[in-house]
Design a protein around this motif. Structure first.
Motif, PDB file in Angstrom:
ATOM      1  N   GLU A  15      13.749  28.040 -46.283  1.00 47.94           N
ATOM      2  CA  GLU A  15      13.352  29.416 -46.591  1.00 47.94           C
ATOM      3  C   GLU A  15      13.962  30.388 -45.578  1.00 47.94           C
ATOM      4  O   GLU A  15      14.463  31.460 -45.943  1.00 47.94           O
ATOM      5  CB  GLU A  15      11.811  29.561 -46.574  1.00 47.94           C
ATOM      6  N   ASN A  17       8.243  38.674 -48.669  1.00 47.44           N
ATOM      7  CA  ASN A  17       7.179  37.706 -48.406  1.00 47.44           C
ATOM      8  C   ASN A  17       7.668  36.262 -48.531  1.00 47.44           C
ATOM      9  O   ASN A  17       8.792  35.999 -48.973  1.00 47.44           O
ATOM     10  CB  ASN A  17       6.024  37.948 -49.366  1.00 47.44           C
ATOM     11  N   GLU A  24       6.765  34.003 -50.515  1.00 47.27           N
ATOM     12  CA  GLU A  24       6.953  33.570 -51.908  1.00 47.27           C
ATOM     13  C   GLU A  24       8.394  33.783 -52.363  1.00 47.27           C
ATOM     14  O   GLU A  24       9.053  32.881 -52.887  1.00 47.27           O
ATOM     15  CB  GLU A  24       6.000  34.383 -52.806  1.00 47.27           C
ATOM     16  N   THR A  25       8.890  34.996 -52.121  1.00 49.93           N
ATOM     17  CA  THR A  25      10.260  35.333 -52.519  1.00 49.93           C
ATOM     18  C   THR A  25      11.262  34.463 -51.792  1.00 49.93           C
ATOM     19  O   THR A  25      12.236  33.991 -52.385  1.00 49.93           O
ATOM     20  CB  THR A  25      10.591  36.809 -52.199  1.00 49.93           C
ATOM     21  N   LYS A  57      10.868  31.519 -50.636  1.00 47.47           N
ATOM     22  CA  LYS A  57      10.823  30.162 -51.170  1.00 47.47           C
ATOM     23  C   LYS A  57      11.617  30.090 -52.475  1.00 47.47           C
ATOM     24  O   LYS A  57      12.389  29.159 -52.703  1.00 47.47           O
ATOM     25  CB  LYS A  57       9.346  29.781 -51.437  1.00 47.47           C
TER      26      LYS A  57
END
Lengths: 339, 364
Positions: free
Chosen positions: A39, A51, A53-54, A56
């Motif tokens: 990441e 963040n 999430e993005t 990942k």
């Protein structure tokens, strides 16, 4: 001869593969070994990501979860067949030969390189013309008048030339000859006009960088030429040339310099090959947007695809220059037979 | 033939094709003045051959370079006169001498591999030599180069003309060198150790070639060598040099059959000969050639001369003059007869040669 060239070309490609592996390992394997997560890598690759999430998602889509060997395979595949990068909101196309894609500037790296190359090439060609003419003629004169005032002065200046770094001579030249002081006859840094648009302005804007770069190289070439000429002018064949009744000018140029030319051609090929891959210091000093400045900016911005691309391109130039020099050797020295 | 007689300033041009009068070539160095050539005089006509013999450092090569004006002009001091076909060369402007070089006088050098430019074809080097002195097109000059190569005995000259020197064998290279020197039909040809770098079998061929070409061109030929065998083959006259000066001069017969200088005797006894009983060892000349900076006082050869004590103090104090010992025999070169630079009286020298030296050479 043809088989020799083919063999050398294959060797050159292998060499490029090795260079690409090493570069790739430095930028993609070493950070992982040092503990960077996929990441983290992806976020550096695509720029600031809001963040986890993005990040990942980006790592997943751009293949950072794959083993490094597979990533390298994909990179090489991109060079041969082109690549597509799915970064989420859309797909960026990068046609072959794809040297990577910068998500920071949203450009295939190759396009950047093609844009930047004329600047560096202009810089290198102009400087090369100056330094070869100046270096070789000063070297010849020094050798012919060995021990004279001219010789000593020239060699002292040459010593300064090889010792002083570009960012010193370059800045001095800018301060003295540019930047709005009474002697500001030359352009300030940062201007570049393509030769196709206005050749005079092209040359005017490049004169200072040319001279600065040429000063560094001319110094070395003057010393090399002087040493070579001192050797060849003592050769028996020079005496033969004089015994024929040749004018001294012909003896020096046609017989002496010709004999001293081999090392100069060799060094020139290698210097020039390296230089068209980017004159980092000169371009930075004069804010010229060439390949060298590009490399520096890419490293500063941590834009890995750009760094990879410019490194590979420089490697191509250096390896090509080596090959050309080796082939030229047989032309310059007929005693060298290629088999 | 004392030096005083030769030092007149405005000498008239001599009748000989080449004449050296009291030539001196000195080189000032940090260690002192090197007297490479110190008062050398000789004459040579066209069609004749002069052999100059001496050890390394006796000044023979500097003499030849001096005649062509190829000595290092920056640090050499030259005095005396060199007359070539009525022109004086020592005082002539360098450009005038250059115009004669390669055309009127040419030189064959010792090691043809290093004496030819490795980066130009043999043909191009001959073409260059020809075109400096003859305003002709490249094509004409090339044809001439092929002709010359053919004349010096290079097979398939039209093909070999495009070869580089390293593609020639040693003997072929020397032939090409000769072709280059002869390309403008020089009237004076100087060969500096022309066969030293060659195989013995090839040496004989080259000597034959030079003799034939000399006859053909009717040139004056100077052969410089340390090998008495070479000059015996070719020379009319022989000049023996030692310490920058002539110590004996005579016809080839004089030097080989009636030599009068102990140094010449030494040269003859140190020459291996098949017609002599094989001895255990050759008879070398003792000692080493003199330093040209600190030339021994008196007779230059006296420190090595086995007979030096026969003339008492004179050997070490007084420089012997080069004096005629026997009038010229009329044949061959016939210039100045047989001359020797030795303190011993001629009768004593002849008796030493007949009784001491000659028997040693013949039997031992």
């Amino acid at each position: 001869m043809v088989t020799y060239i083919i063999r050398r070309l294959i060797a050159a490609i292998l060499m490029l593969l090795i260079v690409s592996m090493v570069t790739f390992a430095i930028f993609f394997l070493v950070p992982r070994l040092a503990g960077a997560t996929p990441e983290g890598m992806a976020s550096r690759y695509v720029g600031r990501t809001a963040n986890a999430e993005t990040a990942k998602l980006a790592a997943e889509r751009l293949g950072f979860n794959d083993p490094v060997v597979v990533q390298y395979g994909n990179y090489i595949k991109g060079i041969v067949f082109g690549a597509e990068y799915d970064y989420g909101p859309g797909v960026e196309k990068c046609p072959a030969p794809c040297l990577g894609y910068s998500f920071i500037t949203r450009q295939p790296v190759l396009n950047d390189l093609i844009d930047r190359f004329p600047v560096t090439l202009s810089l290198a060609v102009g400087a090369a013309v100056i330094w070869v003419l100046a270096g070789v003629s000063i070297g010849v004169l020094s050798a012919l008048r060995r021990g004279s005032l001219f010789d000593r002065a020239a060699m002292t200046v040459a010593l300064a030339g090889v010792s002083l770094p570009i960012f010193f001579t370059g800045l001095i030249s800018l301060v003295v000859l540019s930047y709005g002081n009474p002697f500001s006859i030359f352009a300030q840094g940062g201007h570049y006009t393509p030769i196709t648009e206005n050749p005079i302005e092209w040359a005017y804007n490049l004169i200072l960088p040319w001279i600065t770069l040429a000063f560094l190289f001319a110094a070395g070439y003057a010393r090399l030429t002087r040493a070579g000429m001192l050797d060849t002018m003592n050769e028996d064949y020079i005496r033969t040339a004089r015994a024929k009744g040749l004018p001294e000018r012909t003896v020096v140029a046609k017989h002496g310099l010709r004999g001293a030319l081999t090392p100069i051609v060799t060094i020139f090929g290698l210097d020039f090959g390296l230089l068209i891959g980017g004159a980092v210091l000169t371009e930075s000093t004069y804010s010229l947007q060439g390949l060298g400045k590009y490399a520096v900016d890419a490293i500063t911005n941590n834009d890995l695809p750009k760094v990879m691309g410019v490194t590979l391109l420089t490697a191509v130039f250096v390896i090509a220059a080596n090959l050309i020099v080796d082939l030229l050797y047989a032309v310059v020295d007929p005693r060298v037979r290629l088999s | 033939m004392s030096r005083a007689d030769n030092s007149a300033d405005a000498s008239p041009a001599p009748p000989s094709y080449l004449e050296l009068r009291d030539l001196r070539i000195h080189f000032p160095t940090d260690d002192g003045l090197v007297k490479s050539v110190d008062g050398l005089s000789f004459r040579l006509d066209r069609g004749k051959t002069l052999g100059i013999v001496g050890e390394s450092g006796s000044g023979k090569s500097v003499t030849s370079l001096g005649i062509l004006g190829l000595h290092n002009r920056r640090n050499a001091r030259v005095s005396g006169e060199i007359w070539l076909d009525g022109e004086e060369l020592v005082t002539a402007p360098p450009d005038a001498v250059r115009a004669l070089r390669g055309k009127k006088m040419a030189m064959i050098f010792q090691d043809p591999l290093s004496a030819m430019h490795p980066y130009y074809t043999v043909g191009n080097q001959i073409i260059e030599a020809y075109r400096i002195h003859n305003k002709v097109t490249k094509a004409v000059a090339r044809k001439h180069a092929v002709d010359m190569l053919g004349r010096v005995g290079i097979p398939q000259p039209d093909r070999r003309v495009d070869d580089y020197p390293h593609e020639f064998s040693g003997g072929m290279r020397q032939r090409a060198m000769i072709a280059m020197a002869l390309s403008c039909d020089p009237e004076l040809l100087i060969a500096d150790e022309p066969t030293t770098a060659l195989d013995v079998t090839v040496q004989a061929q080259i000597l034959d070639l030079m003799r034939d070409l000399q006859r053909e061109f009717d040139s004056a030929l100077i052969i410089i060598t340390h090998d008495l065998g070479v000059v015996a083959e070719l020379s009319d006259d022989i000049l023996v040099m030692y310490g920058g000066a002539c110590i004996e001069y005579g016809s080839t017969d004089d030097i080989f059959y009636r030599p009068e200088h102990p140094y010449t005797w030494g040269l003859l006894s140190s020459m291996p000969r098949l017609d002599r009983e094989p001895t255990e060892r050759l008879l070398p000349i003792k000692g080493t050639p003199p330093s040209l900076i600190n030339v021994p006082p008196g007779c230059v050869f006296s420190p090595r001369c086995p007979y030096a004590d026969r003339t008492g103090d004179r050997a070490a104090t007084e420089v012997p003059e080069l004096l005629e010992t026997r009038a010229g025999h009329g044949g061959h070169g016939g210039h100045g007869g047989h001359m020797v630079r030795c303190h011993m009286p001629p009768a004593e020298r002849r008796s030493l040669w007949e009784n001491d030296v000659k028997p040693m050479l013949e039997t031992t």
